[in-house]
Scaffold this active site. Structure first.
Site, PDB file in Angstrom:
ATOM      1  N   ARG A   1      93.568  86.439  20.878  1.00  0.00           N
ATOM      2  CA  ARG A   1      92.629  86.465  19.769  1.00  0.00           C
ATOM      3  C   ARG A   1      91.297  87.094  20.207  1.00  0.00           C
ATOM      4  O   ARG A   1      90.965  87.116  21.386  1.00  0.00           O
ATOM      5  CB  ARG A   1      92.383  85.050  19.239  1.00  0.00           C
TER       6      ARG A   1
ATOM      7  N   LYS B   1      95.925  81.682  13.108  1.00  0.00           N
ATOM      8  CA  LYS B   1      94.691  80.914  13.276  1.00  0.00           C
ATOM      9  C   LYS B   1      93.682  81.209  12.165  1.00  0.00           C
ATOM     10  O   LYS B   1      92.853  80.351  11.837  1.00  0.00           O
ATOM     11  CB  LYS B   1      94.076  81.209  14.650  1.00  0.00           C
TER      12      LYS B   1
ATOM     13  N   HIS C   1      93.796  69.850  14.473  1.00  0.00           N
ATOM     14  CA  HIS C   1      94.447  70.674  15.502  1.00  0.00           C
ATOM     15  C   HIS C   1      95.129  69.712  16.468  1.00  0.00           C
ATOM     16  O   HIS C   1      94.544  69.277  17.451  1.00  0.00           O
ATOM     17  CB  HIS C   1      93.397  71.523  16.220  1.00  0.00           C
TER      18      HIS C   1
ATOM     19  N   SER D   1      94.180  73.164  26.095  1.00  0.00           N
ATOM     20  CA  SER D   1      95.207  73.762  26.947  1.00  0.00           C
ATOM     21  C   SER D   1      95.235  73.083  28.317  1.00  0.00           C
ATOM     22  O   SER D   1      94.190  72.836  28.922  1.00  0.00           O
ATOM     23  CB  SER D   1      94.906  75.255  27.116  1.00  0.00           C
TER      24      SER D   1
ATOM     25  N   LYS E   1      99.568  68.231  25.980  1.00  0.00           N
ATOM     26  CA  LYS E   1      99.792  67.909  24.563  1.00  0.00           C
ATOM     27  C   LYS E   1     101.223  68.235  24.127  1.00  0.00           C
ATOM     28  O   LYS E   1     101.907  67.408  23.511  1.00  0.00           O
ATOM     29  CB  LYS E   1      98.791  68.667  23.689  1.00  0.00           C
ATOM     30  N   THR E   2     101.683  69.444  24.479  1.00  0.00           N
ATOM     31  CA  THR E   2     103.035  69.858  24.088  1.00  0.00           C
ATOM     32  C   THR E   2     104.081  68.993  24.773  1.00  0.00           C
ATOM     33  O   THR E   2     105.031  68.513  24.149  1.00  0.00           O
ATOM     34  CB  THR E   2     103.264  71.344  24.444  1.00  0.00           C
TER      35      THR E   2
ATOM     36  N   ASP F   1     101.172  71.681  16.311  1.00  0.00           N
ATOM     37  CA  ASP F   1      99.854  72.299  16.439  1.00  0.00           C
ATOM     38  C   ASP F   1      98.877  72.035  15.289  1.00  0.00           C
ATOM     39  O   ASP F   1      97.707  71.833  15.533  1.00  0.00           O
ATOM     40  CB  ASP F   1     100.033  73.814  16.606  1.00  0.00           C
TER      41      ASP F   1
ATOM     42  N   ARG G   1     104.071  84.754  24.373  1.00  0.00           N
ATOM     43  CA  ARG G   1     104.297  83.738  23.338  1.00  0.00           C
ATOM     44  C   ARG G   1     105.646  83.918  22.659  1.00  0.00           C
ATOM     45  O   ARG G   1     106.198  85.019  22.625  1.00  0.00           O
ATOM     46  CB  ARG G   1     103.210  83.842  22.267  1.00  0.00           C
TER      47      ARG G   1
END
Length: 680
Positions: free
Chosen positions: A198, A343, A362, A380, A384-385, A399, A464
């Site tokens: 991004r 996003k 988020h 990051s 979390k994942t 997400d 990704r």
């Protein structure tokens, strides 16, 4: 000569067959040879060969030419749903031709140039299919008189490839987009061009009377202003570029699995890769929903291959991602990175949902077999994942979520997973999801076998994969759940002073939610690696539109209303900072999360820590008690206190930008939140 049946019968000529008995035998290729003739011919063959012959011939196809033959290969599938008299909506009880006309008229209106008062002349279908003659007479039964002289682009037709399937988008990408290949697992590998991430510094939001009051501007805010005129200049540039193409891809899809609060979005793009990406990431409409789609609530113009004009006011590079909340439009110029669309829409939801008293988050979200829902927040590297992916629990989403009076709902229809160093052993669900229909961005693969090397970062570290959420075996479809019981804030504390788990009060939850803390390991300097604190408001500062305290107040209100408990979980270091201590074992963190899910931690005994004032349990099954209070694990107690105060100081400094924002009657809520932070 032509036979009776529309086939051909050759009764004589050089290719005629001769039987052993010396007479010419006609070759029948007709479609309705009588059983008597067939039986006679078969018997004659058997006589000639002196035995029984297996005849596996089939009835000839109903085609006179190769084009006809190819046309038989495909059957039309749209529209697939009959429209009943009871249905309401823009496409109810109308003919297919009229439905297509209205659909194209809606898309043409989306692509209208505001200086020329009309959209492009559109037709459905791929321009490469020369044999298909498009029907154009019903697309525009009224065509406005242009306000200024028409250009050549007004004389051409732009072909619309509307809501194509993954298979169709694969064909488009491989035929027409350099750098698109099928990998050995069936995924579509593609490149996002020069930008592989991004461009937050190139993101702009139109500053007007409404947004001036409602949005968060200034220090710490992700919102950089632009004026309405500059937005329109960029919009015109994007629309003109898209209209100049022979074809554009259009996706009409939804955001938010809660049908009461879902948003209709339209994405107009020039690349099959972008269309497939959004097909995966948004919620895919059923045929019935597509027939009744009508006018979208929000539109993206992705002209990423074309740069913005750097001499345009407010532009700082050839890339610009522009949001106009009043017009409900987003324009992308100068970047082909697909994550900008995902996003960008998330930012829009952060603006639209709070207007309906719905909290946009988020976060990851999963649900136990008894219906207990947990929200996971974390930047990051916090896990979390990993922690929200639990085979004993259903995945609602990884997400983006909404929390309304109906419960929680996933905003998206897919997952956008990091692929760097991906392995089947560590992340089997993501590994198995990279199959046909999935987009893998900027990965490196073997030229011959097409096997992806996820450890190769030659293009970028930000590789990704985008895939539909149903590719995850334990995904809950539809992606909705009841009100959360637990709100888990994850921090990877490389300073090693935060406890492995703390139970938070509502004020503490708001404070740590606004702070959005984690500390990662910085680069090496003279052989010493110092931790580096990172703060991201609401664990997603780049995407929020309102002031962080607005979201925090809504979070506290909903937690109080529905009885949710807040937790701060440190997945980082214990026994010292990075380089001295060691990272808390994942097995221990999983035991802690299990105890949160089961409710066992609610009945545990607690004691309070110094400085941060956190409530920590004295005992958790399967976790060594000595690590629950971080001071116990440090040999050098003075170094512990020094590091603890250093981190507390970083928290205080970060929070200064929020302290002046007054919320609640007489600013009492603001005072409560500040008091919930470290005291020293």
């Amino acid at each position: 000569m032509e036979g009776e049946n529309g086939g051909f019968s050759f009764a004589h000529g050089g290719a005629a067959a001769v039987s052993p008995r010396g007479r010419l035998r006609p070759i029948q290729t007709g479609r309705s040879v009588s059983f008597k003739k067939k039986d006679a011919a078969a018997q004659e063959d058997q006589d000639d060969k002196g035995g029984i012959c297996h005849d596996d011939s089939a009835t000839p196809v109903k085609a006179q030419t190769l084009d006809e033959l190819h046309s038989l290969q495909k059957k039309r599938s749209a529209p697939t749903t009959p429209v009943t008299g009871g249905q309401q909506g823009p496409f109810a009880t109308i003919s297919d031709e009229e439905r297509q006309r209205l659909q194209l008229q809606s898309i043409s209106a989306s692509l209208a140039s505001l200086t020329r008062e009309t959209g492009p002349r559109l037709v459905k279908g791929d321009p490469a299919r020369k044999s298909e003659t498009p029907k154009i007479s019903t697309v525009h039964h009224h065509y406005f008189t242009p306000a200024i002289s028409v250009s050549d682009s007004a004389l051409k037709f732009t072909h619309v490839l509307y809501n194509l399937s993954p298979a169709e988008l694969y064909e488009q990408a491989i035929k027409y987009e350099k750098g698109s290949f099928i990998t050995s697992s069936g995924a579509l590998a593609t490149l996002s061009g020069a930008k592989t991430g991004r461009s937050p510094r190139d993101k702009r939001v139109v500053f007007d009377e409404t947004t001036a009051e409602e949005l968060w501007w200034g220090k710490g805010s992700p919102n950089i202003e632009m004026d309405e005129h500059t937005f329109m200049v960029n919009r015109e540039r994007a629309v003109d570029y898209l209209n100049s193409l022979d074809k554009v891809f259009v996706n009409d899809q939804f955001l938010n699995w809660d049908p009461e609060h879902r948003i209709k979005v339209r994405i107009v793009s020039a690349r099959a890769y972008h269309s497939l990406f959004m097909h995966n990431m948004c919620i895919r409409p059923t045929p019935e929903e597509l027939e009744e789609f009508g006018t979208p609530d929000f539109t993206i113009y992705n002209a990423g291959q074309f740069p913005c004009n750097r001499y345009t006011h407010y532009m700082t590079s050839s890339t610009s991602i522009d949001l106009n909340l009043a017009r409900k439009e987003m324009v992308i110029l100068g970047t082909q990175y697909a994550g900008e669309m995902k996003k960008g829409l998330f930012s829009v939801m952060h603006y639209l949902m709070p207007q309906k008293q719905i909290l946009s988050l988020h976060s990851g979200c999963n649900m136990g077999k008894d219906g207990d829902v947990a929200l996971f927040f974390g930047l990051s590297g916090t896990g979390k994942t990993t922690l929200s992916t639990d085979h004993n629990r259903l995945l609602i989403g990884d997400d983006e979520h909404c929390w309304s009076d109906n419960g929680v709902s996933n905003i998206e229809g897919g997952c956008y997973a990091k692929c760097v160093d991906l392995s089947k052993e560590k992340e089997p669900d993501i590994w198995n999801a990279i199959k046909f229909g999935t987009v893998v961005e900027n990965v490196v693969f073997d030229e011959h076998t097409r096997e992806v090397d996820f450890s190769d970062k030659s293009v970028t570290e930000n590789t990704r994969a985008a895939y539909p959420i149903e590719f995850i075996p334990n995904a809950k479809i539809p992606c909705v759940g009841p009100h959360p019981k637990n709100v888990i804030l994850l921090a990877c504390d490389a300073f090693g002073v935060l406890p492995p788990v703390s139970k938070l009060t509502l004020s503490q939850t708001m404070y740590h939610f606004i702070s959005g803390y984690t500390a990662l390991v910085a680069g090496t300097e003279d052989g010493v690696k110092e931790p580096q604190a990172t703060f991201s408001a609401c664990f997603g500062a780049a995407f929020i539109m309102l002031h962080p305290t607005r979201y925090a107040a809504m979070l506290a209100e909903k937690m109080q209303k529905y009885g949710a408990t807040g937790w701060l979980v440190n997945t980082g270091w214990s026994g010292g900072r990075y380089g001295v201590g060691s990272r808390i074992k994942l097995a221990y963190t999983r035991k802690i999360i299990d105890a949160v899910h089961s409710g066992n931690l609610l009945t545990a005994d607690y004691k309070k820590t110094e400085v941060f004032g956190l409530e920590i349990p004295t005992e958790i099954e399967g976790v060594p008690s000595e690590i629950l209070d971080p001071v116990n694990t440090w040999e050098d107690k003075a170094a512990y206190k020094e590091t603890l105060l250093k981190l507390a100081g970083l928290f205080k400094k970060n929070f200064e930008v929020f302290a002046n924002y007054k919320i609640g009657k007489d600013s009492k809520l603001t005072e409560e939140i500040i008091a919930a932070g470290p005291n020293f």
